[in-house]
Design a protein around this motif. Structure first.
Motif, PDB file in Angstrom:
ATOM      1  N   CYS A 236      32.132  50.629  46.309  1.00 31.71           N
ATOM      2  CA  CYS A 236      31.190  51.474  45.568  1.00 31.71           C
ATOM      3  C   CYS A 236      30.881  52.754  46.338  1.00 31.71           C
ATOM      4  CB  CYS A 236      29.906  50.704  45.286  1.00 31.71           C
ATOM      5  SG  CYS A 236      30.102  49.393  44.048  1.00 31.71           S
TER       6      CYS A 236
ATOM      7  N   TYR B 232      35.091  42.244  41.876  1.00 32.16           N
ATOM      8  CA  TYR B 232      33.982  41.428  41.400  1.00 32.16           C
ATOM      9  C   TYR B 232      33.679  40.366  42.458  1.00 32.16           C
ATOM     10  CZ  TYR B 232      37.052  37.469  40.266  1.00 32.16           C
ATOM     11  OH  TYR B 232      37.920  36.418  40.342  1.00 32.16           O
ATOM     12  N   SER B 233      32.458  39.902  42.475  1.00 32.19           N
ATOM     13  CA  SER B 233      32.077  38.853  43.420  1.00 32.19           C
ATOM     14  C   SER B 233      30.793  38.197  42.942  1.00 32.19           C
ATOM     15  CB  SER B 233      31.866  39.432  44.822  1.00 32.19           C
ATOM     16  OG  SER B 233      31.396  38.432  45.712  1.00 32.19           O
TER      17      SER B 233
ATOM     18  N   ILE C 121      32.473  44.915  48.172  1.00 30.59           N
ATOM     19  CA  ILE C 121      31.768  45.536  47.053  1.00 30.59           C
ATOM     20  C   ILE C 121      31.081  46.821  47.519  1.00 30.59           C
ATOM     21  CG2 ILE C 121      29.841  45.297  45.444  1.00 30.59           C
ATOM     22  CD1 ILE C 121      32.083  43.630  44.500  1.00 30.59           C
TER      23      ILE C 121
ATOM     24  N   TYR D 104      28.904  42.260  39.707  1.00 27.23           N
ATOM     25  CA  TYR D 104      28.334  41.161  40.476  1.00 27.23           C
ATOM     26  C   TYR D 104      27.033  40.745  39.794  1.00 27.23           C
ATOM     27  CZ  TYR D 104      26.404  45.551  42.268  1.00 27.23           C
ATOM     28  OH  TYR D 104      25.876  46.811  42.363  1.00 27.23           O
TER      29      TYR D 104
ATOM     30  N   ALA E 191      32.685  48.077  40.342  1.00 26.90           N
ATOM     31  CA  ALA E 191      32.516  46.693  40.774  1.00 26.90           C
ATOM     32  C   ALA E 191      31.514  46.011  39.860  1.00 26.90           C
ATOM     33  CB  ALA E 191      32.050  46.644  42.222  1.00 26.90           C
TER      34      ALA E 191
END
Length: 735
Positions: free
Chosen positions: A655, A642-643, A651, A663, A661
């Motif tokens: 992916c 996560y970000s 990320i 975001y 992921a």
């Protein structure tokens, strides 16, 4: 060379759970070598020879060299005393039958100060081994008097502590079997009460009794007359008998039943006070007095000819069987009976006092049944039998010869039926038969007792024959394996590691688990919560608080906030987790006492959370920190990044490999799986949510990632986030 100053033990810390060193409990010792920092082993005259002479098996230690003799090579090249102490302690534990293969010693930022750790199954045993190892090492360094007798005294002291503190062999066999199946365990007292599994999925054992063992069934088994009555009603062969209250009544009952008879306490155990094959009034009345000392009532029953057998029934089936033999000695015309017993029977290494010995030590002076049998032969413990005379010492109590493979199917059926009639899930059934490989009705055999909480040692360490995996049988009984499932006693556990604000992430995850229908426990710096109710408002980011959740039978899922201080001071409160979250690597400034001063050192601390993720679980990692991204390689399960930056390189790379992921985009949460993206349903605009809740975007993403990893429905996650309140409920009762 003048004597060296003593090595100072600055601090001793027992890490109970997974930690920066290993997955297992360890004793961590901070050492100050003092002047010895200037004298590695190759600069201490005669030290290496003295040390190896005291502990020759150090030759087997591979150390970092990776081969036999590796540690000796390090001694000769020169290694420091902290490292040597590590190996001395490990070897003393090995000699004390507590094998320990793990140890490490590392320098600190302070000259002459080291951190030394070694595997420690029990804290008190480890502390004793450390003290004895320290004493031995200083004697070897300074050449002070210390010989093999002193080494043996140290080993004996450690063994005594093991006997006092460690699990008995029967309980340990079940725990080992559970560990082989990756079922966690928690010791609940200083004895043999052990919890297998966590929370609502747990089972409990107390030696060979379980939480499935009925108290009513135990009461029935304790009453031998009632047991026989129930068994006889159901067609199980038992010897007829009567309860008597005086020696005269015992003889009357014997005449009614027909000689020979057995006289025994109605509620005794381990064969104490049992007299067999009684044929005269004097013998019967004498046996009554012996039995009366070992029970509340005395029973007279028909004597069944044959060998004594103990069959272990677990979950309705026979899993092990052992046969007994009478104990005899042969006179030499010079020694008393007691001396012959010590010379011919008690000398057997299989005999001893305590659970570690399959055969008990025979005491002719105090065992009334033995004295009675000797009197029947015209002897006493102090009598001197003629040379060549065979003397019967003990008719029963020597059950230790494995005969599992010889049990006839009909005997198996009858014995299993007896356990079911009494109602015991685990039972030790005593059978008297001349040949256990034949049906009982063909030979006049009978079941004479059904015992609750049976000892397992005779099956684990038989005097003859193969050991039987009875611990595994009990473990499989508690956690049945099917074609589609092999239960491990676990509940969903989420561990969240970071330096600040993680109590909010933990509370969010616990809230979502609660909404998914699970009774959820939460331990964080805001307190201890049971299903959203605060039961302790103090900081609960500790091993002890975590254990309170895992012991609670109502808890179906648990969430833990784990700061660096928790990992460094006590270790994690669980052995494995379903989801591990790492939010940041800050907080080094407050950890100077652990020799941590820079954030870069935090990687080794926080990786502990990822090291314990189950293969079926997931790590949720902050992709905004390149150092945290590196933890992906340490995870045995899936990784979800996560970000707050949707363009974070990690990320995109993750992916591209088909990973998951999350975001923010367009003020909403995006959930990505490979190239597929979707907004989190049910959750409004992030800016409005943050303003109402006062929580960061990163905290929200970490919590959503954990819930996603737990397979909580996405619409429930979104709706739950909208409904979340930051104010905890008032402190209440833990009940």
């Amino acid at each position: 060379m003048s004597p060296q100053d003593d090595i100072k033990l600055l601090r001793i810390n027992y890490l109970r759970g997974p930690n920066i060193w290993t997955y297992r409990p360890v004793l961590e010792v901070w050492l100050d070598l003092g002047s010895l920092e200037d004298f590695p082993s190759n600069l201490l005259p005669g030290f290496n020879d003295r040390l190896v002479a005291l502990l020759p098996a150090l030759l087997e230690h591979q150390c970092g060299v990776g081969e036999r003799g590796g540690f000796i090579q390090r001694l000769q090249e020169g290694t420091w005393s902290g490292h040597v102490l590590e190996h001395v302690v490990i070897e003393l534990l090995n000699l004390s039958d507590m094998p320990t293969g793990f140890g490490q010693t590392r320098s600190t930022s302070q000259r002459g100060v080291y951190r030394m750790v070694f595997r420690a199954r029990d804290e008190q045993v480890a502390r004793t081994a450390l003290a004895e190892g320290h004493r031995l090492l200083m004697a070897a360094i300074n050449g002070t008097p210390y010989g093999p007798a002193d080494v043996q005294a140290s080993v004996d002291k450690i063994r005594a502590k093991v006997d006092d503190c460690y699990l008995g062999p029967s309980t340990a066999s079940i725990v080992v079997a559970a560990t082989d199946r990756r079922i966690p365990h928690i010791r609940l007292n200083d004895g043999n009460l052990v919890q297998l599994g966590y929370g609502a999925s747990q089972r409990r054992i107390w030696t060979a009794e379980t939480d499935l063992t009925s108290a009513i069934a135990e009461g029935i088994a304790h009453d031998k007359d009632l047991t026989k009555s129930l068994l006889a009603t159901c067609g199980v062969p038992v010897p007829e008998g009567q309860i008597v209250s005086t020696a005269e009544e015992a003889w009357e009952a014997a005449e009614d039943i027909g000689l020979p008879v057995v006289v025994k306490p109605s509620d005794g155990n381990h064969g104490r006070g049992v007299s067999l094959d009684l044929k005269t009034q004097t013998e019967v009345e004498g046996a009554f007095e012996v039995a009366a000392r070992h029970g509340s009532e005395v029973m007279v029953e028909r004597f069944v000819r044959g060998n004594e057998h103990r069959l272990l029934v677990v979950g309705g089936r026979v899993v092990a069987a052992a046969r007994g033999e009478a104990a005899w000695v042969t006179g030499d015309g010079a020694s008393t009976v007691s001396q012959l017993v010590d010379a011919q029977l008690n000398i057997d290494p299989r005999r001893g006092v305590g659970e570690d010995f399959p055969l008990g030590r025979i005491n002719t002076a105090s065992d009334g049944a033995i004295i009675l049998d000797l009197q029947r032969q015209g002897l006493s413990p102090e009598a001197i039998p003629a040379a060549g005379r065979e003397v019967l010492i003990q008719r029963n109590g020597n059950v230790s010869i494995d005969c599992t493979d010889q049990v006839h199917p009909d005997v198996d059926h009858i014995v299993s039926l007896a356990a079911r009639v009494v109602g015991l899930d685990i039972a030790g059934v005593d059978v008297v038969a001349q040949d256990i490989s034949r049906p009982l009705h063909e030979q006049g055999g009978a079941i004479v007792e059904v015992n609750a909480g049976p000892g397992l040692l005779m099956h684990l360490k038989p005097a003859e024959g193969a050991p039987r995996p009875v611990g595994r049988a009990i473990c499989d009984h508690l956690f049945p394996v099917t074609e589609s499932d092999e239960p491990d006693g676990r509940i969903p556990i989420v561990g969240i590691a970071g330096s600040s604000g993680n109590q909010r992430v933990a509370r969010l995850v616990a809230w979502l688990l609660h909404l998914s229908g699970r009774h959820t426990g939460l331990a964080c710096r805001d307190g201890l919560f049971l299903d959203q109710r605060c039961v302790d408002a103090t900081d609960c980011t500790s091993w002890e608080a975590g254990q309170r959740l895992l012991i609670n039978r109502a808890v179906q899922a648990a969430v833990f906030e784990n700061g660096a201080d928790t990992i460094l001071r006590t270790g994690l409160p669980y052995d494995k987790c379903q989801v591990g979250v790492v939010t940041d690597l800050g907080g080094a400034k407050s950890l100077a006492e652990f020799d941590i001063t820079e954030d870069d050192q935090m990687f080794k601390v926080m990786r502990s959370q990822i090291d314990v993720v189950l293969p079926s679980g997931a790590a949720v990692l902050n992709a905004g920190d390149a150092r945290i991204v590196e933890m992906e390689e340490l995870c045995d399960g899936e990784v979800i990044f996560y970000s707050t930056d949707p363009k974070a390189p990690a990320i995109a790379a993750h992916c591209a490999k088909g990973g998951r992921a999350l975001y923010p985009r367009q003020d909403q949460v995006v959930l990505a799986t490979g190239t597929s993206e979707a907004f989190l349903p049910g959750l409004g605009k992030l800016a409005a949510w943050r303003e109402r809740r006062g929580l960061s975007e990163g905290a929200l993403l970490a919590a959503v990632g954990a819930a996603w990893a737990l397979d909580i429905p996405l619409n429930l996650i979104g709706a739950g986030m909208e409904a979340f309140e930051t104010t905890p409920k008032n402190t209440g009762s833990a009940e």
